[in-house]
Design a protein around this motif. Structure first.
Motif, PDB file in Angstrom:
ATOM      1  N   VAL A  41     -16.205 -59.622  -6.983  1.00 24.19           N
ATOM      2  CA  VAL A  41     -15.950 -58.883  -8.106  1.00 24.19           C
ATOM      3  C   VAL A  41     -16.255 -59.889  -9.235  1.00 24.19           C
ATOM      4  O   VAL A  41     -16.765 -61.260  -8.815  1.00 24.19           O
ATOM      5  CB  VAL A  41     -14.380 -58.552  -8.064  1.00 24.19           C
ATOM      6  N   ARG A  42     -16.338 -59.403 -10.730  1.00 25.00           N
ATOM      7  CA  ARG A  42     -16.736 -60.645 -10.989  1.00 25.00           C
ATOM      8  C   ARG A  42     -15.117 -60.756 -12.561  1.00 25.00           C
ATOM      9  O   ARG A  42     -15.573 -61.640 -13.179  1.00 25.00           O
ATOM     10  CB  ARG A  42     -17.796 -59.733 -12.057  1.00 25.00           C
ATOM     11  N   SER A  43     -14.145 -60.386 -12.289  1.00 26.62           N
ATOM     12  CA  SER A  43     -12.918 -60.161 -13.209  1.00 26.62           C
ATOM     13  C   SER A  43     -11.681 -60.493 -12.176  1.00 26.62           C
ATOM     14  O   SER A  43     -11.516 -59.856 -10.850  1.00 26.62           O
ATOM     15  CB  SER A  43     -13.259 -59.270 -14.115  1.00 26.62           C
ATOM     16  N   ASP A  44     -10.791 -60.848 -12.822  1.00 20.79           N
ATOM     17  CA  ASP A  44      -9.310 -61.017 -11.877  1.00 20.79           C
ATOM     18  C   ASP A  44      -8.977 -59.573 -12.292  1.00 20.79           C
ATOM     19  O   ASP A  44      -7.635 -59.199 -11.155  1.00 20.79           O
ATOM     20  CB  ASP A  44      -8.560 -61.777 -12.948  1.00 20.79           C
ATOM     21  N   ASN A  45      -9.180 -58.600 -12.791  1.00 21.58           N
ATOM     22  CA  ASN A  45      -8.279 -57.379 -13.053  1.00 21.58           C
ATOM     23  C   ASN A  45      -9.386 -56.744 -12.138  1.00 21.58           C
ATOM     24  O   ASN A  45      -8.598 -56.080 -11.349  1.00 21.58           O
ATOM     25  CB  ASN A  45      -9.243 -56.937 -14.300  1.00 21.58           C
ATOM     26  N   HIS A  46     -10.769 -56.832 -11.355  1.00 22.26           N
ATOM     27  CA  HIS A  46     -11.271 -56.394 -10.285  1.00 22.26           C
ATOM     28  C   HIS A  46     -10.801 -56.106  -8.528  1.00 22.26           C
ATOM     29  O   HIS A  46     -10.908 -56.363  -8.094  1.00 22.26           O
ATOM     30  CB  HIS A  46     -12.447 -56.334 -10.053  1.00 22.26           C
ATOM     31  N   LEU A  47     -10.798 -57.814  -9.161  1.00 21.61           N
ATOM     32  CA  LEU A  47      -9.905 -58.810  -8.334  1.00 21.61           C
ATOM     33  C   LEU A  47      -8.689 -58.747  -7.156  1.00 21.61           C
ATOM     34  O   LEU A  47      -8.014 -57.968  -6.303  1.00 21.61           O
ATOM     35  CB  LEU A  47     -10.130 -60.003  -8.115  1.00 21.61           C
ATOM     36  N   LEU A  48      -7.875 -58.125  -8.461  1.00 15.43           N
ATOM     37  CA  LEU A  48      -6.541 -57.299  -7.330  1.00 15.43           C
ATOM     38  C   LEU A  48      -6.847 -55.979  -7.563  1.00 15.43           C
ATOM     39  O   LEU A  48      -6.065 -56.248  -7.052  1.00 15.43           O
ATOM     40  CB  LEU A  48      -5.304 -57.370  -9.473  1.00 15.43           C
ATOM     41  N   ALA A  49      -7.425 -55.332  -8.499  1.00 15.23           N
ATOM     42  CA  ALA A  49      -7.772 -53.901  -7.631  1.00 15.23           C
ATOM     43  C   ALA A  49      -8.236 -53.456  -6.164  1.00 15.23           C
ATOM     44  O   ALA A  49      -7.644 -53.137  -5.968  1.00 15.23           O
ATOM     45  CB  ALA A  49      -8.368 -52.791  -8.834  1.00 15.23           C
ATOM     46  N   LEU A  50      -8.720 -54.786  -5.415  1.00 13.44           N
ATOM     47  CA  LEU A  50      -9.812 -54.397  -4.986  1.00 13.44           C
ATOM     48  C   LEU A  50      -8.785 -55.269  -3.847  1.00 13.44           C
ATOM     49  O   LEU A  50      -8.885 -54.612  -2.407  1.00 13.44           O
ATOM     50  CB  LEU A  50     -10.809 -54.869  -4.763  1.00 13.44           C
ATOM     51  N   MET A  51      -7.530 -55.410  -3.934  1.00 15.15           N
ATOM     52  CA  MET A  51      -6.703 -57.168  -3.039  1.00 15.15           C
ATOM     53  C   MET A  51      -6.175 -55.644  -2.893  1.00 15.15           C
ATOM     54  O   MET A  51      -5.298 -55.820  -2.011  1.00 15.15           O
ATOM     55  CB  MET A  51      -6.441 -57.558  -3.675  1.00 15.15           C
ATOM     56  N   VAL A  52      -5.342 -55.355  -3.703  1.00 16.47           N
ATOM     57  CA  VAL A  52      -4.508 -54.107  -3.477  1.00 16.47           C
ATOM     58  C   VAL A  52      -4.996 -53.057  -2.581  1.00 16.47           C
ATOM     59  O   VAL A  52      -4.034 -52.582  -2.012  1.00 16.47           O
ATOM     60  CB  VAL A  52      -3.590 -53.497  -4.482  1.00 16.47           C
ATOM     61  N   GLN A  53      -6.297 -52.162  -3.538  1.00 14.97           N
ATOM     62  CA  GLN A  53      -6.305 -50.967  -1.965  1.00 14.97           C
ATOM     63  C   GLN A  53      -6.569 -51.883  -0.525  1.00 14.97           C
ATOM     64  O   GLN A  53      -6.966 -51.031   0.114  1.00 14.97           O
ATOM     65  CB  GLN A  53      -8.222 -51.027  -2.990  1.00 14.97           C
ATOM     66  N   LEU A  54      -8.043 -53.412  -0.640  1.00 15.51           N
ATOM     67  CA  LEU A  54      -7.550 -53.773   0.689  1.00 15.51           C
ATOM     68  C   LEU A  54      -5.798 -53.647   1.486  1.00 15.51           C
ATOM     69  O   LEU A  54      -6.150 -52.761   2.870  1.00 15.51           O
ATOM     70  CB  LEU A  54      -8.298 -55.292   1.112  1.00 15.51           C
ATOM     71  N   LYS A  55      -5.299 -53.815   0.950  1.00 16.20           N
ATOM     72  CA  LYS A  55      -4.153 -54.395   1.552  1.00 16.20           C
ATOM     73  C   LYS A  55      -3.340 -53.008   1.944  1.00 16.20           C
ATOM     74  O   LYS A  55      -2.521 -52.565   2.992  1.00 16.20           O
ATOM     75  CB  LYS A  55      -3.373 -55.092   1.149  1.00 16.20           C
ATOM     76  N   TYR A  56      -2.968 -52.403   0.911  1.00 22.08           N
ATOM     77  CA  TYR A  56      -2.728 -50.853   1.178  1.00 22.08           C
ATOM     78  C   TYR A  56      -3.476 -49.836   2.139  1.00 22.08           C
ATOM     79  O   TYR A  56      -3.129 -49.712   2.716  1.00 22.08           O
ATOM     80  CB  TYR A  56      -2.709 -50.314  -0.258  1.00 22.08           C
ATOM     81  N   PHE A  57      -4.494 -49.992   2.523  1.00 23.17           N
ATOM     82  CA  PHE A  57      -5.823 -49.609   3.462  1.00 23.17           C
ATOM     83  C   PHE A  57      -5.624 -49.614   4.829  1.00 23.17           C
ATOM     84  O   PHE A  57      -4.841 -48.617   5.048  1.00 23.17           O
ATOM     85  CB  PHE A  57      -7.199 -49.740   3.095  1.00 23.17           C
ATOM     86  N   ASN A  58      -5.293 -51.200   4.637  1.00 24.32           N
ATOM     87  CA  ASN A  58      -4.872 -52.048   6.026  1.00 24.32           C
ATOM     88  C   ASN A  58      -4.177 -51.055   6.510  1.00 24.32           C
ATOM     89  O   ASN A  58      -3.762 -51.279   8.160  1.00 24.32           O
ATOM     90  CB  ASN A  58      -4.805 -53.644   5.759  1.00 24.32           C
ATOM     91  N   ARG A  59      -2.600 -51.045   5.675  1.00 23.10           N
ATOM     92  CA  ARG A  59      -1.578 -51.364   5.693  1.00 23.10           C
ATOM     93  C   ARG A  59      -0.957 -49.727   6.100  1.00 23.10           C
ATOM     94  O   ARG A  59      -0.873 -48.637   7.059  1.00 23.10           O
ATOM     95  CB  ARG A  59       0.055 -51.618   5.121  1.00 23.10           C
ATOM     96  N   MET A  60      -1.961 -48.059   5.587  1.00 29.09           N
ATOM     97  CA  MET A  60      -1.069 -47.236   5.111  1.00 29.09           C
ATOM     98  C   MET A  60      -2.302 -46.297   5.532  1.00 29.09           C
ATOM     99  O   MET A  60      -2.241 -44.734   6.134  1.00 29.09           O
ATOM    100  CB  MET A  60      -1.160 -46.770   3.710  1.00 29.09           C
ATOM    101  N   GLY A  61      -3.371 -46.140   5.969  1.00 28.27           N
ATOM    102  CA  GLY A  61      -5.080 -45.696   6.025  1.00 28.27           C
ATOM    103  C   GLY A  61      -5.121 -45.100   4.911  1.00 28.27           C
ATOM    104  O   GLY A  61      -6.294 -43.586   4.986  1.00 28.27           O
ATOM    105  N   TYR A  62      -5.118 -45.402   3.857  1.00 31.17           N
ATOM    106  CA  TYR A  62      -5.618 -44.516   2.900  1.00 31.17           C
ATOM    107  C   TYR A  62      -5.815 -45.394   1.048  1.00 31.17           C
ATOM    108  O   TYR A  62      -4.921 -46.268   1.259  1.00 31.17           O
ATOM    109  CB  TYR A  62      -5.024 -43.482   2.175  1.00 31.17           C
ATOM    110  N   PHE A  63      -6.491 -45.411   0.447  1.00 31.11           N
ATOM    111  CA  PHE A  63      -6.414 -45.505  -1.290  1.00 31.11           C
ATOM    112  C   PHE A  63      -5.485 -45.029  -2.051  1.00 31.11           C
ATOM    113  O   PHE A  63      -5.374 -43.818  -2.175  1.00 31.11           O
ATOM    114  CB  PHE A  63      -7.720 -45.863  -1.274  1.00 31.11           C
ATOM    115  N   PRO A  64      -4.136 -45.857  -2.352  1.00 34.15           N
ATOM    116  CA  PRO A  64      -3.920 -45.115  -3.177  1.00 34.15           C
ATOM    117  C   PRO A  64      -4.099 -45.260  -4.620  1.00 34.15           C
ATOM    118  O   PRO A  64      -4.738 -45.774  -5.184  1.00 34.15           O
ATOM    119  CB  PRO A  64      -2.595 -46.419  -3.007  1.00 34.15           C
ATOM    120  N   ARG A  65      -3.450 -44.116  -5.217  1.00 36.10           N
ATOM    121  CA  ARG A  65      -3.511 -45.094  -7.022  1.00 36.10           C
ATOM    122  C   ARG A  65      -3.202 -46.115  -7.362  1.00 36.10           C
ATOM    123  O   ARG A  65      -1.769 -45.987  -7.242  1.00 36.10           O
ATOM    124  CB  ARG A  65      -2.951 -43.443  -7.910  1.00 36.10           C
TER     125      ARG A  65
END
Length: 101
Positions: A41-65
């Motif tokens: 990513v190229r911005s802190d906003n996108h880094l945060l969004a990507l990390m939330v998606q990565l961690k959430y998918f690892n735990r829950m098995g889907y990408f949340p809103r």
């Protein structure tokens, strides 16, 4: 009684809140994950969004809103050392230019 479509874990309540300790155990970014995500990513906003998606998918098995998981967003934002003004977002002005929208 409504049937669930998945046997996996689910968000409790409409606020996306987690049990005490769950955020630390399941949603704390690891050094390797941060290094990988930072290179994607190229911005802190996108880094945060990507990390939330990565961690959430690892735990829950889907990408949340992102709006549905405020506890996870706040926890990961703190762990990444980002300010409260950094929002987890997917889009940017560049995205439309890259994909021709």
């Amino acid at each position: 009684m409504a049937r669930r479509r998945s046997s996996g874990p689910r968000i409790r309540g409409s606020s996306g809140s987690c049990r005490p300790g769950e955020l630390h155990v399941f949603y704390t970014p690891q050094t390797e994950e941060i290094a990988w995500a930072s290179g994607q990513v190229r911005s802190d906003n996108h880094l945060l969004a990507l990390m939330v998606q990565l961690k959430y998918f690892n735990r829950m098995g889907y990408f949340p809103r992102l709006d549905d998981v405020p506890d996870a967003v706040a926890h990961i934002r703190r762990d990444l050392g980002l300010g409260e003004d950094v929002a987890a977002v997917y889009d940017s002005d560049r995205t439309g230019a890259i994909i021709g929208c």
